[in-house]
Design a protein around this motif. Structure first.
Motif, PDB file in Angstrom:
ATOM      1  N   GLY A  88       0.795  -1.215   0.000  1.00 42.44           N
ATOM      2  CA  GLY A  88       0.000   0.000   0.000  1.00 42.44           C
ATOM      3  C   GLY A  88       0.829   1.268   0.000  1.00 42.44           C
ATOM      4  N   GLN A  89       2.174   1.139  -0.113  1.00 41.41           N
ATOM      5  CA  GLN A  89       2.982   2.346  -0.251  1.00 41.41           C
ATOM      6  C   GLN A  89       2.582   3.066  -1.544  1.00 41.41           C
ATOM      7  OE1 GLN A  89       4.153  -0.896  -0.133  1.00 41.41           O
ATOM      8  NE2 GLN A  89       6.299  -0.901   0.544  1.00 41.41           N
ATOM      9  N   ILE A  90       2.604   4.382  -1.480  1.00 39.47           N
ATOM     10  CA  ILE A  90       2.274   5.181  -2.656  1.00 39.47           C
ATOM     11  C   ILE A  90       3.560   5.629  -3.327  1.00 39.47           C
ATOM     12  CG2 ILE A  90       2.203   7.486  -1.607  1.00 39.47           C
ATOM     13  CD1 ILE A  90      -0.603   6.096  -3.808  1.00 39.47           C
ATOM     14  N   GLU A  91       3.569   5.642  -4.658  1.00 38.16           N
ATOM     15  CA  GLU A  91       4.764   6.057  -5.396  1.00 38.16           C
ATOM     16  C   GLU A  91       4.408   7.112  -6.424  1.00 38.16           C
ATOM     17  OE1 GLU A  91       7.285   4.071  -8.827  1.00 38.16           O
ATOM     18  OE2 GLU A  91       7.877   3.214  -6.893  1.00 38.16           O
ATOM     19  N   LEU A  92       5.221   8.128  -6.510  1.00 38.28           N
ATOM     20  CA  LEU A  92       5.130   9.187  -7.515  1.00 38.28           C
ATOM     21  C   LEU A  92       6.354   9.068  -8.401  1.00 38.28           C
ATOM     22  CD1 LEU A  92       4.489  12.960  -6.772  1.00 38.28           C
ATOM     23  CD2 LEU A  92       6.494  12.243  -8.057  1.00 38.28           C
ATOM     24  N   ALA A  93       6.159   8.990  -9.707  1.00 40.93           N
ATOM     25  CA  ALA A  93       7.256   8.892 -10.668  1.00 40.93           C
ATOM     26  C   ALA A  93       7.207  10.088 -11.605  1.00 40.93           C
ATOM     27  CB  ALA A  93       7.167   7.596 -11.465  1.00 40.93           C
ATOM     28  N   SER A  94       8.225  10.912 -11.531  1.00 42.00           N
ATOM     29  CA  SER A  94       8.254  12.120 -12.365  1.00 42.00           C
ATOM     30  C   SER A  94       8.595  11.773 -13.801  1.00 42.00           C
ATOM     31  CB  SER A  94       9.306  13.092 -11.829  1.00 42.00           C
ATOM     32  OG  SER A  94      10.614  12.693 -12.253  1.00 42.00           O
ATOM     33  N   PRO A  95       8.247  12.640 -14.734  1.00 41.92           N
ATOM     34  CA  PRO A  95       8.842  12.527 -16.061  1.00 41.92           C
ATOM     35  C   PRO A  95      10.289  12.980 -15.995  1.00 41.92           C
ATOM     36  CG  PRO A  95       7.490  14.505 -15.943  1.00 41.92           C
ATOM     37  CD  PRO A  95       7.302  13.775 -14.638  1.00 41.92           C
ATOM     38  N   PRO A  96      11.157  12.475 -16.874  1.00 44.66           N
ATOM     39  CA  PRO A  96      12.539  12.958 -16.899  1.00 44.66           C
ATOM     40  C   PRO A  96      12.595  14.356 -17.500  1.00 44.66           C
ATOM     41  CG  PRO A  96      12.186  11.395 -18.675  1.00 44.66           C
ATOM     42  CD  PRO A  96      10.916  11.414 -17.877  1.00 44.66           C
ATOM     43  N   LEU A  97      13.346  15.252 -16.870  1.00 42.38           N
ATOM     44  CA  LEU A  97      13.424  16.639 -17.320  1.00 42.38           C
ATOM     45  C   LEU A  97      14.877  17.088 -17.406  1.00 42.38           C
ATOM     46  CD1 LEU A  97      10.535  18.214 -15.181  1.00 42.38           C
ATOM     47  CD2 LEU A  97      10.477  17.607 -17.604  1.00 42.38           C
ATOM     48  N   PRO A  98      15.182  18.009 -18.311  1.00 38.60           N
ATOM     49  CA  PRO A  98      16.551  18.485 -18.457  1.00 38.60           C
ATOM     50  C   PRO A  98      16.952  19.545 -17.454  1.00 38.60           C
ATOM     51  CG  PRO A  98      15.155  19.516 -20.109  1.00 38.60           C
ATOM     52  CD  PRO A  98      14.291  18.523 -19.374  1.00 38.60           C
ATOM     53  N   ASP A  99      16.003  20.084 -16.727  1.00 35.86           N
ATOM     54  CA  ASP A  99      16.250  21.216 -15.830  1.00 35.86           C
ATOM     55  C   ASP A  99      16.008  20.766 -14.398  1.00 35.86           C
ATOM     56  OD1 ASP A  99      16.315  23.705 -14.532  1.00 35.86           O
ATOM     57  OD2 ASP A  99      14.246  24.153 -15.089  1.00 35.86           O
ATOM     58  N   LEU A 100      17.058  20.727 -13.569  1.00 35.75           N
ATOM     59  CA  LEU A 100      16.897  20.284 -12.183  1.00 35.75           C
ATOM     60  C   LEU A 100      15.899  21.155 -11.440  1.00 35.75           C
ATOM     61  CD1 LEU A 100      17.789  18.506  -9.771  1.00 35.75           C
ATOM     62  CD2 LEU A 100      19.490  20.277  -9.274  1.00 35.75           C
ATOM     63  N   GLY A 101      15.996  22.463 -11.602  1.00 38.07           N
ATOM     64  CA  GLY A 101      15.062  23.344 -10.914  1.00 38.07           C
ATOM     65  C   GLY A 101      13.629  23.059 -11.298  1.00 38.07           C
ATOM     66  N   GLY A 102      13.384  22.886 -12.595  1.00 35.53           N
ATOM     67  CA  GLY A 102      12.038  22.568 -13.051  1.00 35.53           C
ATOM     68  C   GLY A 102      11.557  21.229 -12.523  1.00 35.53           C
ATOM     69  N   LEU A 103      12.458  20.240 -12.496  1.00 34.50           N
ATOM     70  CA  LEU A 103      12.096  18.927 -11.970  1.00 34.50           C
ATOM     71  C   LEU A 103      11.673  19.025 -10.500  1.00 34.50           C
ATOM     72  CD1 LEU A 103      12.121  15.742 -12.186  1.00 34.50           C
ATOM     73  CD2 LEU A 103      14.427  15.901 -11.245  1.00 34.50           C
ATOM     74  N   LEU A 104      12.489  19.676  -9.684  1.00 32.77           N
ATOM     75  CA  LEU A 104      12.200  19.724  -8.253  1.00 32.77           C
ATOM     76  C   LEU A 104      10.923  20.506  -7.967  1.00 32.77           C
ATOM     77  CD1 LEU A 104      15.797  20.240  -6.823  1.00 32.77           C
ATOM     78  CD2 LEU A 104      14.511  18.113  -7.112  1.00 32.77           C
ATOM     79  N   GLN A 105      10.699  21.592  -8.677  1.00 36.74           N
ATOM     80  CA  GLN A 105       9.477  22.360  -8.468  1.00 36.74           C
ATOM     81  C   GLN A 105       8.253  21.565  -8.907  1.00 36.74           C
ATOM     82  OE1 GLN A 105       9.939  24.655  -6.541  1.00 36.74           O
ATOM     83  NE2 GLN A 105      11.008  26.468  -7.283  1.00 36.74           N
ATOM     84  N   SER A 106       8.355  20.867 -10.037  1.00 33.96           N
ATOM     85  CA  SER A 106       7.215  20.079 -10.525  1.00 33.96           C
ATOM     86  C   SER A 106       6.896  18.938  -9.572  1.00 33.96           C
ATOM     87  CB  SER A 106       7.528  19.521 -11.916  1.00 33.96           C
ATOM     88  OG  SER A 106       7.672  20.564 -12.865  1.00 33.96           O
ATOM     89  N   VAL A 107       7.924  18.241  -9.116  1.00 33.12           N
ATOM     90  CA  VAL A 107       7.693  17.108  -8.223  1.00 33.12           C
ATOM     91  C   VAL A 107       7.164  17.592  -6.874  1.00 33.12           C
ATOM     92  CG1 VAL A 107       8.811  15.216  -6.991  1.00 33.12           C
ATOM     93  CG2 VAL A 107       9.355  15.634  -9.387  1.00 33.12           C
ATOM     94  N   ARG A 108       7.661  18.718  -6.414  1.00 33.12           N
ATOM     95  CA  ARG A 108       7.142  19.263  -5.153  1.00 33.12           C
ATOM     96  C   ARG A 108       5.650  19.570  -5.286  1.00 33.12           C
ATOM     97  NH1 ARG A 108       9.547  24.581  -1.912  1.00 33.12           N
ATOM     98  NH2 ARG A 108       8.279  24.305  -0.027  1.00 33.12           N
ATOM     99  N   ALA A 109       5.245  20.146  -6.415  1.00 31.91           N
ATOM    100  CA  ALA A 109       3.826  20.446  -6.622  1.00 31.91           C
ATOM    101  C   ALA A 109       3.000  19.163  -6.704  1.00 31.91           C
ATOM    102  CB  ALA A 109       3.656  21.270  -7.897  1.00 31.91           C
ATOM    103  N   ASP A 110       3.510  18.162  -7.432  1.00 28.02           N
ATOM    104  CA  ASP A 110       2.767  16.907  -7.548  1.00 28.02           C
ATOM    105  C   ASP A 110       2.719  16.157  -6.218  1.00 28.02           C
ATOM    106  OD1 ASP A 110       1.903  17.114 -10.127  1.00 28.02           O
ATOM    107  OD2 ASP A 110       3.443  15.834 -11.004  1.00 28.02           O
ATOM    108  N   ALA A 111       3.802  16.205  -5.447  1.00 25.56           N
ATOM    109  CA  ALA A 111       3.794  15.552  -4.134  1.00 25.56           C
ATOM    110  C   ALA A 111       2.755  16.205  -3.227  1.00 25.56           C
ATOM    111  CB  ALA A 111       5.183  15.616  -3.503  1.00 25.56           C
ATOM    112  N   ASP A 112       2.684  17.531  -3.259  1.00 25.84           N
ATOM    113  CA  ASP A 112       1.667  18.224  -2.454  1.00 25.84           C
ATOM    114  C   ASP A 112       0.260  17.826  -2.892  1.00 25.84           C
ATOM    115  OD1 ASP A 112       3.639  19.485  -1.026  1.00 25.84           O
ATOM    116  OD2 ASP A 112       3.481  21.397  -2.085  1.00 25.84           O
ATOM    117  N   ALA A 113       0.046  17.757  -4.218  1.00 23.90           N
ATOM    118  CA  ALA A 113      -1.276  17.377  -4.733  1.00 23.90           C
ATOM    119  C   ALA A 113      -1.622  15.942  -4.330  1.00 23.90           C
ATOM    120  CB  ALA A 113      -1.299  17.522  -6.251  1.00 23.90           C
ATOM    121  N   LEU A 114      -0.652  15.045  -4.423  1.00 20.60           N
ATOM    122  CA  LEU A 114      -0.883  13.648  -4.062  1.00 20.60           C
ATOM    123  C   LEU A 114      -1.222  13.508  -2.579  1.00 20.60           C
ATOM    124  CD1 LEU A 114      -0.837  10.633  -4.724  1.00 20.60           C
ATOM    125  CD2 LEU A 114       1.647  10.675  -4.390  1.00 20.60           C
ATOM    126  N   HIS A 115      -0.468  14.185  -1.730  1.00 20.10           N
ATOM    127  CA  HIS A 115      -0.727  14.081  -0.296  1.00 20.10           C
ATOM    128  C   HIS A 115      -2.074  14.713   0.080  1.00 20.10           C
ATOM    129  CE1 HIS A 115       3.879  13.663   0.368  1.00 20.10           C
ATOM    130  NE2 HIS A 115       3.323  12.559  -0.069  1.00 20.10           N
TER     131      HIS A 115
END
Length: 441
Positions: free
Chosen positions: A105-132
């Motif tokens: 029952g663990q939940i997993e979020l898998a990001s798309p691969p992105l060329p920009d670290l800043g964009g990746l971290l901001q996108s994943v942070r937003a999706d993690a907040d939405a998921l929680h």
């Protein structure tokens, strides 16, 4: 020999997909090894970074009760994976991350691969907040630790893959169920790199492994007791099925061919399951090479081989890109820190070489890292250099200010304090770096 093979049959759910109808049949081990090497190591400029985040879930009002399927479906709605709800549209989260559910029952979020670290971290942070937020509608909260501190391992997801894994792991001991159902990780995904750099990058992510495992160890309590390990998650996985989960020997980058070595390991690893139409088989002690050579009757296909690769769980796994799998799940937004550290250290070959050189004294100290964390002096000294080097590189790769600040704080408050007085540190040369010891469940 085929007559010595013990096989357990698992009934597949009616919606379980059979093997692909048109893959190539494999009748020669050399062809199988060549296929693995070509598929698992995609050569090209290292541009992309991705991350997979796992969280154990609990209800604060009933912390010993595992999450149930109905509550997960109600929370995730149209984002539910089809393994949870076959009728779901399985839509990604708003910033593009996919959602999946692990056996316990663990939940997993898998990001798309992105060329920009800043964009990746901001996108994943937003999706993690939405998921929680979605999970909170059903009273579900993420644990702050990477191993379940209270509950015994209970598999809540009933699909053929996880039934097969459970049976295969149970033959080895109890730790496989714990690893499957009671642990969570941060997995960082990076490109393998150009042909001339693949061996060096592969060696670097392995050399960094014990140091980052120690620094981010976050699972000292498991099933209601302290285990004596800083990373009980790591110890559980290593004891689940060492042929499938152990790290490779320390690598010699002057002679190593990681693609060939990985292909040999894949063929030498026992087959976890054979997917048949309607019934899945769980053979005993049959390697993929044995299967190619006729041990299971009908020869395997390239689809069978690709699936077999997905049942190996070493600390670093090539999957076209490279999956770094040795970091414990982190509390809050600390998941971003191992992503940032690896991205910073792999962005510039000269920096990568400096990081690998700093880690040389700690090569192979996986068990010491999982047991002692940064209380191990050798690992603490390497971590001090590695984290300061990563901090210095973050601005150049576009890391967000909050990540720069968080990593600086971790480096000052945790990593540099790992350079502790000798009477508080462990540095036992008798530690076996490759074989976990002690109870973990």
């Amino acid at each position: 020999m085929a007559e010595d093979v013990g096989i357990t049959m698992i009934s597949a759910a009616p919606d379980a997909a059979p093997p692909d109808a048109g893959p190539s049949v494999l009748r020669d081990c050399a062809d199988a090894e060549a296929y693995v090497a070509s598929v698992c190591f995609k050569i090209g400029p290292p541009r992309l970074v991705g991350v997979e985040l796992e969280w154990l879930l609990h209800r604060p009002s009933a912390p010993t009760v595992p999450p149930d399927v109905d509550a997960l479906i109600a929370a995730l709605g149209r984002h539910s994976p089809t393994t949870l709800d076959p009728s779901s549209s399985a839509l990604p989260l708003p910033a593009g991350s996919d959602v999946s559910v692990e056996p316990g029952g663990q939940i997993e979020l898998a990001s798309p691969p992105l060329p920009d670290l800043g964009g990746l971290l901001q996108s994943v942070r937003a999706d993690a907040d939405a998921l929680h937020h979605l999970l909170a509608t059903q009273g579900l909260r993420p644990h702050t630790r990477a191993a379940d501190p209270l509950r015994a391992p209970v598999r809540v997801l009933d699909v053929p893959r996880y039934r097969a894994m459970e049976q295969a792991f149970d033959r080895v001991g109890p730790h496989g169920r714990t690893a499957m159902c009671s642990t969570a990780a941060v997995q960082v995904c990076v490109d393998a790199g150009e042909r001339g750099e693949v061996a060096r990058r592969w060696a670097a992510v392995h050399a960094l492994g014990p140091v980052l495992l120690a620094a981010f160890a976050n699972s000292p309590v498991l099933h209601g007791r302290r285990t004596g390990w800083k990373s009980s998650r790591w110890a559980s996985w290593q004891r689940a099925d060492p042929a499938r989960t152990a790290p490779p020997p320390v690598l010699d980058t002057t002679t190593a061919d990681p693609a060939a070595a990985w292909a040999r390991r894949v063929l030498e690893t026992p087959v976890l399951c054979v997917r048949r139409d309607g019934v899945w088989e769980v053979p005993r002690g049959v390697t993929f090479a044995d299967w190619v050579n006729g041990a299971l009757g009908a020869p395997p296909t390239t689809s069978d081989l690709a699936y077999h690769v997905s049942t190996l769980f070493p600390p670093v796994r090539p999957h076209g890109h490279v999956e770094v799998r040795y970091v414990d799940a982190q509390a809050g937004r600390r998941w971003a820190l191992p992503v940032a550290v690896l991205a910073a250290l792999l962005a510039d070959p000269a920096v990568t070489d400096r990081a690998r050189e700093a880690c040389e004294p700690a090569q192979g100290r996986w068990t010491a890292a999982a047991r002692h964390g940064l209380a191990d002096r050798t690992l603490a000294r390497a971590a001090a250099t590695v984290f300061q080097l990563a901090c210095s590189q973050l601005p150049a790769i576009g890391a967000p200010d909050w990540v720069v600040a968080d990593l600086a704080d971790m480096t000052e408050q945790q990593v540099l304090r790992g350079l502790c007085p000798a009477d508080n540190c462990a540095d036992d040369p008798a530690d076996d770096p490759d074989t976990p010891e002690g109870e973990t469940s």
